[in-house]
Design a protein around this motif. Structure first.
Motif: not given
Length: 92
Positions: A37-53
């Motif tokens: 679960c921690t890995g999934v949340v970290a992945g979503v945050i990383d991909i989301g931050a890159s996409w929003m940038t």
């Protein structure tokens, strides 16, 4: 006391053996699930931050979830010197 009781009861029946095995690995399953679960949340945050940038460079009309590079992969008019293509819609 609980651990001694479970180990002692393992030899009594197959059901007690299963309960003892469950008791032994249930803590590790909990640790595994927390890690996943921690890995999934970290992945979503990383991909989301890159996409929003990438949103500041514009959006891809065909697929809004693509970043600029992915949107322009199929474009024949993009070069690395130009850095842009007509498939990306810019804001404002």
């Amino acid at each position: 006391m609980r651990h001694r009781y479970i180990v002692k009861k393992r030899q009594d029946s197959i059901w007690d053996l299963i309960k003892g095995a469950h008791d032994a690995w249930s803590g590790w399953v909990c640790v595994l699930l927390v890690g996943v679960c921690t890995g999934v949340v970290a992945g979503v945050i990383d991909i989301g931050a890159s996409w929003m940038t990438d949103l500041k460079f514009g959006i891809c009309p065909q697929a809004f979830w693509f970043n600029r590079e992915q949107c322009c992969w199929s474009s024949d008019e993009m070069t690395f010197d130009q850095g842009n293509c007509s498939q990306v819609s810019r804001f404002g």
